[in-house]
Write a protein that holds these residues in place. Structure first.
Motif, mmCIF file in Angstrom:
data_model
loop_
_atom_site.group_PDB
_atom_site.id
_atom_site.type_symbol
_atom_site.label_atom_id
_atom_site.label_comp_id
_atom_site.label_asym_id
_atom_site.label_seq_id
_atom_site.Cartn_x
_atom_site.Cartn_y
_atom_site.Cartn_z
ATOM 1 N N LYS A 49 -10.978 -20.789 -12.531
ATOM 2 C CA LYS A 49 -11.519 -22.144 -12.386
ATOM 3 C C LYS A 49 -12.854 -22.256 -13.129
ATOM 4 O O LYS A 49 -13.536 -21.247 -13.352
ATOM 5 C CB LYS A 49 -11.763 -22.446 -10.913
ATOM 6 N N VAL A 50 -13.210 -23.496 -13.445
ATOM 7 C CA VAL A 50 -14.529 -23.763 -14.047
ATOM 8 C C VAL A 50 -15.275 -24.724 -13.124
ATOM 9 O O VAL A 50 -14.713 -25.725 -12.683
ATOM 10 C CB VAL A 50 -14.392 -24.410 -15.443
ATOM 11 N N CYS A 51 -16.514 -24.398 -12.813
ATOM 12 C CA CYS A 51 -17.345 -25.307 -12.017
ATOM 13 C C CYS A 51 -18.644 -25.572 -12.767
ATOM 14 O O CYS A 51 -19.099 -24.727 -13.550
ATOM 15 C CB CYS A 51 -17.710 -24.676 -10.673
ATOM 16 N N ASN A 52 -19.239 -26.729 -12.494
ATOM 17 C CA ASN A 52 -20.573 -27.007 -13.027
ATOM 18 C C ASN A 52 -21.463 -27.483 -11.880
ATOM 19 O O ASN A 52 -21.082 -27.320 -10.710
ATOM 20 C CB ASN A 52 -20.504 -28.017 -14.180
ATOM 21 N N ASN A 109 -9.738 -9.668 -12.799
ATOM 22 C CA ASN A 109 -9.860 -10.266 -11.458
ATOM 23 C C ASN A 109 -10.818 -11.446 -11.399
ATOM 24 O O ASN A 109 -11.248 -11.852 -10.322
ATOM 25 C CB ASN A 109 -10.267 -9.191 -10.438
ATOM 26 N N LEU A 110 -11.118 -11.963 -12.583
ATOM 27 C CA LEU A 110 -12.030 -13.113 -12.628
ATOM 28 C C LEU A 110 -11.362 -14.336 -11.999
ATOM 29 O O LEU A 110 -10.200 -14.633 -12.279
ATOM 30 C CB LEU A 110 -12.393 -13.407 -14.094
ATOM 31 N N LYS A 111 -12.122 -15.033 -11.125
ATOM 32 C CA LYS A 111 -11.554 -16.223 -10.473
ATOM 33 C C LYS A 111 -12.269 -17.508 -10.882
ATOM 34 O O LYS A 111 -11.696 -18.582 -10.832
ATOM 35 C CB LYS A 111 -11.653 -16.073 -8.952
ATOM 36 N N VAL A 153 -23.847 -20.910 -6.245
ATOM 37 C CA VAL A 153 -23.413 -19.946 -5.225
ATOM 38 C C VAL A 153 -22.326 -20.577 -4.351
ATOM 39 O O VAL A 153 -21.275 -19.964 -4.094
ATOM 40 C CB VAL A 153 -24.633 -19.489 -4.378
ATOM 41 N N THR A 154 -22.555 -21.814 -3.914
ATOM 42 C CA THR A 154 -21.565 -22.502 -3.058
ATOM 43 C C THR A 154 -20.214 -22.593 -3.768
ATOM 44 O O THR A 154 -19.158 -22.333 -3.182
ATOM 45 C CB THR A 154 -22.062 -23.941 -2.726
ATOM 46 N N ASN A 155 -20.255 -22.954 -5.042
ATOM 47 C CA ASN A 155 -19.002 -23.083 -5.798
ATOM 48 C C ASN A 155 -18.293 -21.744 -5.940
ATOM 49 O O ASN A 155 -17.083 -21.646 -5.756
ATOM 50 C CB ASN A 155 -19.288 -23.672 -7.179
ATOM 51 N N ALA A 156 -19.070 -20.713 -6.240
ATOM 52 C CA ALA A 156 -18.455 -19.396 -6.437
ATOM 53 C C ALA A 156 -17.866 -18.885 -5.128
ATOM 54 O O ALA A 156 -16.735 -18.370 -5.106
ATOM 55 C CB ALA A 156 -19.488 -18.418 -6.984
ATOM 56 N N LEU A 157 -18.616 -19.052 -4.030
ATOM 57 C CA LEU A 157 -18.105 -18.551 -2.739
ATOM 58 C C LEU A 157 -16.787 -19.243 -2.389
ATOM 59 O O LEU A 157 -15.829 -18.604 -1.939
ATOM 60 C CB LEU A 157 -19.138 -18.796 -1.633
ATOM 61 N N GLY A 194 -10.700 -18.696 -2.120
ATOM 62 C CA GLY A 194 -9.444 -19.407 -2.377
ATOM 63 C C GLY A 194 -9.508 -20.863 -1.941
ATOM 64 O O GLY A 194 -8.498 -21.553 -1.839
ATOM 65 N N GLU A 195 -10.744 -21.358 -1.693
ATOM 66 C CA GLU A 195 -10.899 -22.768 -1.313
ATOM 67 C C GLU A 195 -11.209 -23.609 -2.551
ATOM 68 O O GLU A 195 -11.548 -23.066 -3.596
ATOM 69 C CB GLU A 195 -12.053 -22.906 -0.311
#
Ligand SMILES: O=CC(=O)O
Length: 321
Positions: free
Chosen positions: A92-95, A67-69, A303-307, A312-313
């Motif tokens: 997805k990947v975020c930095n 269930n990793l997003k 945190v902002t990126n993960a939320l 689903g945004e």
């Protein structure tokens, strides 16, 4: 409502621990160690992973978290992540770009100044009285008025140039893409189409490129030989951008004068690594972004990126290749 589960090593004493409340306000945080022990109970729950360097996100890791997003990287460099592989699991990947720029540029300046003005030797003398010949060994070089060559004029390189301008340095830069005339004028930077020109003319060469297959070992024996014998190499990018064996050789043979490295491979270097034996080499354990202020903003941004990803945004800092 139960908070979403994330995997994040904020450690007991680590720098990220201070910011645990900011993460735990939104997420139930599981450390890698706890996860390893209770994998069967937790694997289905984990929706995001926060990483600072490790762990290695490989095929089996991704397969174990159905269930990793999102994988959220603290920092800008994502050279340690296989983004196509991660994306192939619909993850997805975020930095956290931008937020690290000032701290990293400050570190570049700190290393240049510390090396030029022999700050570490002076400190060691004060603390250990280890050299009877302090005056001779404390004789440094002017940074003011010297020539700084910046290899990699992205956001961080540009911030380094701005700071160097305040020291009345002559600034050269080499980059894949030339900056606009206006941008060059603002920081007084002169473009060198060929890196060789920059290497030959600079008193301080600062490496600020991203690590990629094109930049791996960008600075090797040939490039070091082009530098002035009085030149100093400063690396705030990634260790692998500099051929470390070639650097050791260049220092041993006095092909260049000094080096100041925030990054190496591995990190930290083993205690008996030859780079640690030179009095004219400063080695840090990759701490370019480590300030309270930058780390706080970095964690908030994670945190902002993960939320966003969990809702689903579109996360603001998704890395797309
Ligand atoms: O090394 C630091 C970063 O990638 O932000």
């Amino acid at each position: 409502m139960e908070k979403p589960y994330i995997l994040a090593d904020i450690g007991e004493k680590g720098i990220y621990h201070c910011f645990a409340p900011c993460i735990e306000k939104h997420f139930t945080t599981i450390s890698y160690q706890n996860f390893a022990q209770k994998r069967e109970n937790l694997a289905d729950k984990i929706q995001a992973v926060f990483i600072w360097g490790g762990p290695i996100i490989d095929h089996s890791f991704l397969q174990s978290l159905p269930n990793l997003k999102v994988v959220v990287n603290g920092g800008v460099g994502v050279d340690h992540l296989d983004i196509p592989l991660i994306n192939s699991f619909e993850v997805k990947v975020c930095n956290t770009p931008h937020v690290v720029d000032n701290a990293t540029a400050d570190m570049g300046m700190s290393l240049m100044l510390a090396s030029a003005r022999k700050i570490v030797q002076g400190h060691n003398f004060s603390k250990y009285h280890e050299s009877e010949r302090l005056l001779e060994s404390s004789l440094g070089n002017d940074v003011s008025g010297a020539t700084l060559g910046i290899i990699g004029m992205g956001r961080i390189g540009y911030k380094v140039a701005k700071r160097a301008q305040g020291f009345d340095m002559k600034i050269l830069y080499h980059n894949r893409n030339r900056r606009t005339e206006e941008e060059e004028k603002v920081v007084g930077a002169v473009y060198c189409e060929k890196m060789e020109e920059l290497l030959r003319k600079s008193d301080f060469v600062m490496v600020v490129v991203n690590l990629s297959p094109q930049t791996q070992k960008l600075i090797g024996a040939k490039e070091l030989a082009m530098m002035k014998p009085s030149g100093t190499l400063i690396n705030i990018s990634r260790g692998l951008v500099v051929d470390q064996d070639a650097l050791v050789d260049a220092l041993q043979r006095k092909i260049i004068k000094a080096a100041a490295l925030d990054v190496t491979y591995p990190e930290p270097l083993p205690r008996d690594h030859p780079l640690l034996s030179f009095p004219n080499v400063i080695v840090l354990p990759h701490m370019g972004t480590h300030t309270v202020e930058t780390t706080r903003v970095m964690v908030e941004r994670m945190v902002t990126n993960a939320l966003a990803a969990l809702k689903g945004e579109q996360p603001p800092d998704e890395v797309k290749i």
